[in-house]
Design a protein around this motif. Structure first.
Motif, mmCIF file in Angstrom:
data_model
loop_
_atom_site.group_PDB
_atom_site.id
_atom_site.type_symbol
_atom_site.label_atom_id
_atom_site.label_comp_id
_atom_site.label_asym_id
_atom_site.label_seq_id
_atom_site.Cartn_x
_atom_site.Cartn_y
_atom_site.Cartn_z
ATOM 1 N N ALA A 231 24.260 16.451 44.550
ATOM 2 C CA ALA A 231 24.695 15.699 45.730
ATOM 3 C C ALA A 231 26.377 15.584 45.890
ATOM 4 O O ALA A 231 26.981 15.166 45.084
ATOM 5 C CB ALA A 231 24.198 14.394 45.916
ATOM 6 N N SER A 232 26.863 16.742 46.726
ATOM 7 C CA SER A 232 28.355 16.706 46.383
ATOM 8 C C SER A 232 29.133 15.362 46.819
ATOM 9 O O SER A 232 30.246 15.244 46.358
ATOM 10 C CB SER A 232 28.806 18.065 47.551
ATOM 11 N N TYR A 233 28.624 14.619 47.618
ATOM 12 C CA TYR A 233 28.943 13.255 48.040
ATOM 13 C C TYR A 233 29.365 12.511 46.442
ATOM 14 O O TYR A 233 30.344 11.539 46.455
ATOM 15 C CB TYR A 233 28.257 12.404 48.953
ATOM 16 N N LEU A 234 28.609 12.738 45.634
ATOM 17 C CA LEU A 234 28.633 12.086 44.269
ATOM 18 C C LEU A 234 29.396 12.725 43.208
ATOM 19 O O LEU A 234 29.187 12.546 41.904
ATOM 20 C CB LEU A 234 27.065 11.632 43.893
#
Lengths: 397, 461
Positions: free
Chosen positions: A316-319
C-alpha cells in the motif's frame, strides 16, 4: 491545584459577565431580544462539533461568536450573549446526553476562549479605529490576527487542562496548536462573512455563511471518519497473526501504546506519531504470509521477518513510511566502532525497544525493572539508550 | 491505433478551435473586466479545477463552477462572458496533462470549459436584474442557478460527445453518470449568485472569507478522497500477503473483484452499491490469512478437522475486520460468498441455512467460482471459459443465481474478454481434466483450493 484556581477564575468571570449583562444590558444599543436570539443561536450551534486534526472537537458556536463580535460592539452585551449561550448549551446537552465526562473542562476552555476572542477583537477594532485603518483590509486583518492568537490561546488551555504543561515537549505543543488551523479558519471565515454581510443583506447572509460551511463540515466529517476507519483497519490487520495463534495476544496493541508514549515524549510530529503507531501495530504482520512454521514463530528481531512485514505493508503506497520503519526495526542502532546508524530512524529504534520490552514482560514474564535492565545491557548496540531511558520513564520503573 | 490517435487529435482540435473562436469573437463584442478581482477569480478557478476531487464512480467535482458564476455576476453584462471564458481557458491548461503529453485532454478540455463558461455567463447576463440590491437577491441567485445549469448541461454534452467521437464507443462510463452532478451545480450556482451580489453590495472583503472556507473544505475533501483510495490500496496490499502464502491464488482477489464489478455493472449496480461489491470481493478471502499455510497448500485430501478449519475462513473475515466501521456492510457480503442460491452452503452472518443470500453475495459467489475454474490450480490446469460458463449454468438455480450467471456471460460477450485455458482441443478434453481432478483429489471444480474430507463435495474459495 492551578487547574482548580483556573476553573474558579473562569466560573467567576462567567458569573460576573452574566450579572453585568443583566445590569447593563439595557444601557447597550442592542435589545434583550437581539441578545436572546444570539445566545440561542450560540447554544444551538454549540451542539454541533467538528473533529479537528489534533483530535479536539471544536464547537460551531465559535463561528456564531465571531459573527456576534463583528455585529455587536458593546462588550457587556457580548458577555451576556456568551454567558447565556454557553449556559443554555449546557442545559440542552445535559437534557439530551445526561452527565458528560470532561464537560467542565470543555466549558472552561470554551468560556475562556470566547472571552479572549472578544477581548482581542474589540481591542483590535479600537486600535484600527485610532489608527484610522479601515475598509476590507482592516476587517480581514482583524479576523486573521484574532484567528492566530485564538489558536495559540486555545491550544495552551487545552494542553494545560488535558495533559499539564510538564508532560509534553514545547515543539509538540506548538505543532498541536497549528494542526487545527483549517477547522478554526473555516469557522472564523463563516462567522466573519455573516458579520460583514448581515447589516446590508439581512437574512440572506444566513445561507451565504451557512452553505459553504456545511460543505466544509461534511468534508471534515468524511475525512475524519475515513481516518478513524483507516486506523481501525490497521488495528484489525494487526490482529490477524494473533487470531492465527502465531503471535502473542495483545502484543501489537501494547507495543503500539508504548511506542506512542515514547514518541510523544520524544516530541515527534503528530503525523510521525501516527506512522509510528501503525508500524508498531504491523511490525509482526509478516508472520501471516510465511509457510515455514519456524519463521512464523521467530522473534520480531529476525531480518527475514522484518523484510517480509515491510514487503506486505509496502504493497500500500500510503504506508511507505511505515514500511520503512518496519524494515529497519530489527537493525542495531549502531555498529561496533561506528556512531549511530543514520539509516535506522528514531521510529524504528522505538519500535525495536518497545517490542522487545513487551516480549520480555509477557513472553519471558520478567518484572518491569528486570526487563529494563536487559534492555540497558543491550544498549551498546541493540537498543538506543536514550529510548530505553524514555521507556523507563513511561513504564515508571 | 494510428487512426484512433488521429481521430482523437481531430476531435480535440475541433473543440479547442471552437473555444478559441468563442474567445476571439467575445473579444470583439465584449470588454475585458479590468479589475483586481479578475486575477483572484482566475486563480481560484484554476486552483479548484486543477484540484478536482474524485467522487463516486471516478467522477471529478470541485467548486470551480461557483467561482465562474460569482465572477459572471460581479462582472455583469458586457464583460461576464469574455472574463469567465478566459478564466476557463486558463483552467484547462493543466500541468498534469502537459507532463503526460495528453494532447487530446488539453485541447478538448480547453474547448469544453470555454464553451460551458460562455453558456453559463450568457444565461446570467440574460436573466440578471438590471440593478443588484438587497431586494433583488432572489433574482440574482436564480439567474446564477440558471447559468450553472446551462454550464453543466453544455459541459456534460460536450464531454460525452467528445469521448464517443474520439474513442468511437457508445459506453462512456463513468462520464455517462455526470448528470448526477447537476444538483450540486445548481447549489453552487445559487451560492455563486449570492456571493457575487454580496461582493457588489458589501465589498471585496467577502471574497477571501468565502474562498478560505471553500479552500479548507476542498482540502479536506481531497484528503478524504486520498484516504479512501488508500483504504482500498491497503486492503489490496494485505490480500497480496495471502497470495504470498498461497501462490496458487495469485491475482485471485483482484480478478474476483473485477468479475464482480463486471457482473454488477451488467445488472445495473451503480455508485456506492457497486463499490460495496468490489470491496467485498477484495476482502472475501482475507480470513485465510489466519489459516496455516501448510493447510492452504495441502494437495491431498483434508481431514474433517482440516476441512472445518478451512470453512472457518468465511467466519474469520468477520472476526478480523468486524471492528472496521466502513467495512461492516461488506462483511456480510464477503462472509456469504459460499452461501448457495437455494439456501445451502455455509458462511458467516451473510449465510442463513435455507435462506437465499443477498444479491451482492450471489454476485460474488459467481465471480469467485468463475475465477476458481478459469485459473490454474496445483492439481489441474485452468479450465476453458466455455466449460466454466457451462458449469455455472448447470448449477444456476441451485448453487448460483441464474441472473448473475447470465450477467457474467453477457458482460464477457460485451467486453470480448476470454479467460481460462485456450489451448485445450475440445470441450471434451476440458471436461476430462476437470473430472479427473475431481476424482483424484475429490475437488469441486466450481471452487478453488484443494480437497474435501473423505471425498465430500467441497465449496471452499
Amino acid at each position: 491545584m492551578a487547574e482548580r484556581y483556573l476553573h474558579k477564575a473562569v466560573w467567576l468571570l462567567v458569573t460576573i459577565s452574566l450579572a453585568a449583562g443583566f445590569l447593563w444590558g439595557q444601557l447597550a444599543e442592542d435589545s434583550w431580544y437581539v441578545i436572546g436570539l444570539w445566545a440561542a443561536a450560540l447554544a444551538l450551534a454549540d451542539q454541533i462539533r467538528v473533529e479537528a486534526p489534533s483530535n479536539a472537537r471544536h464547537a460551531v458556536s465559535l463561528a456564531i461568536a465571531v459573527a456576534a463580535i463583528s455585529s455587536i460592539s458593546d462588550p457587556w452585551s457580548l458577555a451576556a450573549i456568551f454567558a447565556f449561550g454557553l449556559a443554555l448549551s449546557r442545559i440542552i446537552m445535559g437534557w439530551i446526553h445526561g452527565p458528560i465526562p470532561g464537560a467542565l473542562s470543555t466549558f472552561v476552555r470554551q468560556a475562556a476562549g470566547l472571552a479572549f476572542l472578544a477581548a482581542i477583537d474589540l481591542s483590535l477594532f479600537a486600535l484600527f479605529d485610532a489608527l484610522e485603518f479601515k475598509g476590507s483590509a482592516a476587517e480581514l486583518g482583524a479576523v486573521a490576527i484574532a484567528l492566530v492568537l485564538w489558536l495559540f490561546f486555545d491550544g495552551l488551555i487545552r494542553v494545560y487542562l488535558e495533559h499539564g504543561l510538564g508532560d509534553l515537549s514545547g515543539p509538540f505543543v506548538v505543532r498541536l496548536m497549528w494542526r487545527d488551523w483549517p477547522v478554526v479558519a473555516s469557522l472564523f471565515g463563516s462567522g466573519a462573512l455573516f458579520g460583514a454581510a448581515y447589516p446590508i443583506l439581512g437574512w440572506w447572509s444566513v445561507p451565504l455563511a451557512v452553505v459553504p460551511y456545511v460543505f466544509t463540515h461534511v468534508a471534515f466529517s468524511r475525512y475524519f471518519g475515513a481516518r478513524r476507519t483507516y486506523g481501525q483497519m490497521i488495528r484489525a490487520m494487526s490482529r490477524i497473526a494473533e487470531i492465527a495463534g502465531i503471535s502473542d495476544e495483545g502484543h501489537a496493541d501494547s507495543t503500539a501504546s508504548l511506542c506512542l508514549a515514547i514518541g510523544l515524549m520524544a516530541g515527534m510530529h503528530p503525523d510521525q506519531l501516527t506512522e509510528l503507531e501503525y508500524a508498531a501495530l504491523l511490525h509482526d504482520i509478516g508472520r501471516v504470509s510465511v509457510s515455514d512454521p519456524k519463521l512464523s514463530l521467530a522473534s520480531h528481531q529476525s531480518a527475514e521477518l522484518a523484510t517480509l512485514s515491510a514487503a506486505i505493508i509496502g504493497q500500500a503506497s500510503y504506508l511507505n513510511g511505515v514500511a520503512e520503519i518496519v524494515a529497519n526495526q530489527y537493525m542495531p542502532y549502531r555498529q561496533p566502532g561506528q556512531g549511530s546508524d543514520p539509516e535506522v530512524g528514531v521510529a524504528s529504534r522505538i519500535v525495536r525497544v518497545a517490542a522487545e520490552y513487551d516480549r520480555l514482560i509477557h513472553e519471558r514474564e520478567l518484572r518491569e525493572l528486570d526487563a529494563i535492565e536487559v534492555l540497558h545491557r543491550g544498549s551498546a548496540y541493540d537498543y538506543d539508550p536514550e529510548i530505553v531511558l524514555m521507556l523507563r520513564e513511561v513504564v515508571g520503573a | 491505433m494510428r487512426q484512433l490517435d488521429f481521430n482523437r487529435l481531430l476531435i480535440g482540435g475541433l473543440y479547442a478551435l471552437a473555444g478559441a473562436v468563442a474567445i476571439v469573437w467575445l473579444g470583439q463584442t465584449q470588454s475585458f473586466p479590468l479589475t483586481l478581482t479578475w486575477p483572484v477569480f482566475a486563480a481560484a478557478f484554476v486552483y479548484f479545477h486543477w484540484q478536482s476531487v474524485e467522487v463516486n464512480d471516478r467522477l471529478l467535482a470541485s467548486p470551480s463552477v461557483m467561482v465562474i458564476l460569482t465572477a459572471a455576476v460581479v462582472f455583469g453584462p458586457g464583460q461576464a462572458m469574455l472574463g469567465t471564458a478566459i478564466m476557463a481557458g486558463l483552467g484547462a491548461i493543466n500541468p498534469a496533462d502537459i507532463r503526460r503529453r495528453r494532447v487530446f485532454q488539453l485541447f478538448a478540455n480547453f474547448g469544453q470549459l470555454v464553451l460551458s463558461a460562455v453558456m453559463g455567463s450568457w444565461l446570467v447576463e440574460l436573466t440578471l436584474p438590471t440593478s443588484i440590491a438587497p431586494g433583488t437577491m432572489t433574482k440574482v441567485a436564480l439567474a446564477s442557478a440558471i447559468g450553472a445549469v446551462g454550464y453543466g448541461v453544455v459541459n456534460i454534452c460536450l464531454v460525452i460527445a467528445g469521448i464517443r467521437l474520439a474513442l468511437r464507443r457508445q459506453n462512456v462510463w463513468p462520464w455517462s453518470g455526470m448528470a448526477r452532478l447537476i444538483p450540486s451545480n445548481l447549489i453552487m450556482g445559487f451560492l455563486g449568485g449570492l456571493l457575487g451580489a454580496t461582493m457588489v453590495l458589501v465589498g471585496p472583503v467577502t471574497l477571501p472569507l468565502i474562498l478560505v472556507v471553500f479552500f479548507v473544505g476542498h482540502l479536506s475533501m481531497d484528503s478524504y478522497a486520498r484516504l479512501r483510495e488508500a483504504q482500498l490500496d491497503t486492503l489490496s496490499g494485505f490480500t497480496k500477503a495471502l497470495e504470498a502464502k498461497d501462490p496458487y491464488t495469485a491475482g485471485h482477489t483482484e480478478r474476483v473483484a473485477y468479475f464482480s464489478q463486471l457482473i454488477g455493472v451488467e445488472m445495473g449496480f451503480k455508485g456506492s452499491d457497486l463499490e460495496q461489491i468490489r470491496v467485498a470481493a477484495l476482502i472475501h478471502d482475507i480470513g485465510k490469512l489466519a489459516i496455516p499455510s501448510d493447510l492452504l497448500r495441502k494437495q491431498g485430501r483434508l481431514t474433517t478437522d482440516e476441512y472445518d478449519l478451512m470453512q472457518d475462513h468465511a467466519h474469520m473475515v468477520e472476526e478480523v475486520l468486524g471492528e472496521v466501521e466502513f467495512l461492516r456492510p461488506m462483511l456480510e457480503i464477503a462472509s456469504g460468498h459460499h452461501s448457495h442460491f437455494d439456501g445451502a452452503g455455509y458462511g458467516g452472518s451473510g449465510h442463513t441455512e435455507g435462506e437465499r443470500p443477498g444479491i451482492e453475495a450471489r454476485v460474488l459467489a459467481v465471480a469467485d467460482a468463475f475465477d476458481a475454474m478459469t485459473s490454474t490450480r496445483p492439481y489441474r490446469k485452468a479450465l476453458t471459459q466455455k466449460y466454466a460458463l457451462a458449469e455455472l449454468k448447470d448449477k444456476a438455480g441451485t448453487q448460483f443465481d441464474p441472473h448473475c450467471v447470465e450477467a457474467l456471460e453477457a458482460a464477457l460477450e460485451r467486453t470480448g474478454e476470454v479467460y481460462g485455458s485456450t489451448g485445450l482441443e475440445s470441450d471434451a478434453v476440458a471436461r476430462k481434466i476437470a473430472e479427473r481432478s475431481d476424482a483424484l483429489e475429490s475437488r469441486d471444480p466450481l471452487q478453488e483450493d484443494s480437497g474435501t474430507p473423505d471425498g465430500r463435495a467441497a465449496s471452499r474459495g
